[in-house]
Scaffold this active site. Structure first.
Site, PDB file in Angstrom:
ATOM      1  N   LYS A  93       0.009   4.277  -0.379  1.00 61.67           N
ATOM      2  CA  LYS A  93      -0.682   5.417   0.236  1.00 61.67           C
ATOM      3  C   LYS A  93      -0.486   6.678  -0.612  1.00 61.67           C
ATOM      4  CE  LYS A  93      -0.404   3.119   4.665  1.00 61.67           C
ATOM      5  NZ  LYS A  93      -0.266   3.241   6.131  1.00 61.67           N
TER       6      LYS A  93
ATOM      7  N   GLU B  29      -7.148   4.136   8.172  1.00 60.24           N
ATOM      8  CA  GLU B  29      -6.975   5.563   7.920  1.00 60.24           C
ATOM      9  C   GLU B  29      -8.236   6.171   7.313  1.00 60.24           C
ATOM     10  OE1 GLU B  29      -2.193   4.869   7.300  1.00 60.24           O
ATOM     11  OE2 GLU B  29      -3.459   5.273   5.549  1.00 60.24           O
TER      12      GLU B  29
ATOM     13  N   GLY C  41       1.948   2.510  10.864  1.00 60.00           N
ATOM     14  CA  GLY C  41       2.789   3.687  10.718  1.00 60.00           C
ATOM     15  C   GLY C  41       3.450   4.146  12.002  1.00 60.00           C
TER      16      GLY C  41
ATOM     17  N   SER D 257       3.002  -2.059  10.417  1.00 61.36           N
ATOM     18  CA  SER D 257       4.463  -1.955  10.553  1.00 61.36           C
ATOM     19  C   SER D 257       5.168  -3.267  10.234  1.00 61.36           C
ATOM     20  CB  SER D 257       4.831  -1.456  11.955  1.00 61.36           C
ATOM     21  OG  SER D 257       4.356  -0.139  12.160  1.00 61.36           O
TER      22      SER D 257
ATOM     23  N   HIS E 113      -9.680   0.581   5.117  1.00 66.08           N
ATOM     24  CA  HIS E 113      -8.397   0.805   5.805  1.00 66.08           C
ATOM     25  C   HIS E 113      -8.633   1.719   6.995  1.00 66.08           C
ATOM     26  CE1 HIS E 113      -4.282   2.070   6.592  1.00 66.08           C
ATOM     27  NE2 HIS E 113      -3.886   1.034   5.893  1.00 66.08           N
TER      28      HIS E 113
ATOM     29  N   ASN F  68       0.853  -1.190   0.000  1.00 65.47           N
ATOM     30  CA  ASN F  68       0.000   0.000   0.000  1.00 65.47           C
ATOM     31  C   ASN F  68       0.887   1.237   0.000  1.00 65.47           C
ATOM     32  OD1 ASN F  68      -1.936   1.942   0.337  1.00 65.47           O
ATOM     33  ND2 ASN F  68      -2.507   1.354   2.418  1.00 65.47           N
TER      34      ASN F  68
ATOM     35  N   GLU G 217      -5.403  -5.353  10.811  1.00 64.00           N
ATOM     36  CA  GLU G 217      -4.478  -4.241  10.988  1.00 64.00           C
ATOM     37  C   GLU G 217      -4.780  -3.516  12.289  1.00 64.00           C
ATOM     38  OE1 GLU G 217      -2.777  -2.522   7.040  1.00 64.00           O
ATOM     39  OE2 GLU G 217      -4.811  -1.845   7.284  1.00 64.00           O
TER      40      GLU G 217
END
Length: 283
Positions: free
Chosen positions: A38, A126, A202, A242, A124, A36, A196
């Site tokens: 991003k 985010e 991150g 991560s 996701h 990904n 996740e």
């Protein structure tokens, strides 16, 4: 006296009379590794990175076969597609819950398919937490992805506060039930679930292999309750949060973990290659 055995009636030597059932081969799920990207890189950089990524076995399902998918930013999908090596697939980072229409800034699932995507990320963290996407909305997005012939990669995972309060498994279960609501087992044959943990995305923090494996078992328990034991064993469940070249081998050695959804490390060709190699050792 000597006793003789007639080979024609001996189950050990005559398959026609051997009614015993051979031990079933354990079901092997094909590893899936997604990169990904991003909102990173510009055109020349995405081309250079895409050209450096290879799928073991050429992605043909042979020795070392791994489904390798890259998820570039939307403006570069058409740029990346022609430079991908055999076996490396293209994916979209999101899709609209609508098929088409007056939805400025959104991208339809059929558009992703048209430009060459095979997969799409759904939910996701985010987007769940940064943009307020709900399970009901994600269910509609999954429907659009399936209608367009895309593999939906559904992301689930808990926040740090939810984990510390002992609610991690409750959250995962709830997200799965809400996001998959209204979808029949027969329609979800290609589904991939990405666990996740939000606190690991991150941040440099990674769930331990035991923590990740336990969460993956939660995913399978919920899928079994929603659908069937067979379905829960066939769906690929991958880990994201991560994942890097240093921890990938330990994570992917766990039988519960079928691959990874990789963020920052997928932007470094050598690191991503190491993660793909770790997944390849499972196949």
């Amino acid at each position: 006296s000597t006793t003789t055995t007639n080979p024609a009636t001996n189950p050990a030597t005559n398959p026609a009379t051997n009614t015993s059932t051979p031990a079933a081969e354990p079901f092997r799920r094909r590893p899936f590794v997604g990169g990904n990207w991003k909102m990173n890189l510009l055109a020349a950089e995405v081309v250079a990175l895409a050209q450096s990524i290879a799928a073991p076995g050429g992605g043909d399902g042979g020795a070392g076969g791994v489904d390798v998918v890259v998820f570039p930013p939307f403006p570069y999908l058409a740029t990346v597609r022609p430079v991908l090596k055999p076996g490396v697939q293209l994916g979209g980072q999101d899709c609209s819950a609508e098929k088409q229409g007056a939805f400025t800034g959104q991208v339809g699932a059929a558009m992703l398919r048209d430009v060459g995507c095979a997969s799409v990320l759904i939910g996701h963290s985010e987007r769940r937490h940064g943009l307020g996407e709900t399970d009901a909305l994600l269910s509609r997005k999954i429907g659009q992805a399936l209608d367009a012939g895309l593999v939906p990669v559904l992301c689930v995972g808990e926040t740090l506060a939810e984990r510390e309060s002992g609610r991690a498994h409750e959250v995962i279960d709830s997200q799965l039930r809400g996001s998959l609501a209204g979808h029949a087992e027969s329609a979800l044959a290609t589904l991939v679930v990405a666990y996740e943990p939000v606190w690991a995305i991150g941040t440099g923090r990674t769930a331990t292999p035991d923590d990740a494996a336990e969460a993956h078992r939660t995913v399978r328990r919920t899928l079994k309750e929603l659908y069937s034991a067979r379905f829960s064993e066939q769906v690929r469940v991958i880990y994201g949060g991560s994942v890097n070249a240093r921890n990938a081998a330990e994570l992917l050695a766990r039988e519960e973990i079928d691959g990874g959804l990789v963020g920052g490390a997928s932007l470094v060709a050598s690191d991503f290659a190491a993660i793909i190699a770790a997944a390849s050792r499972r196949s």
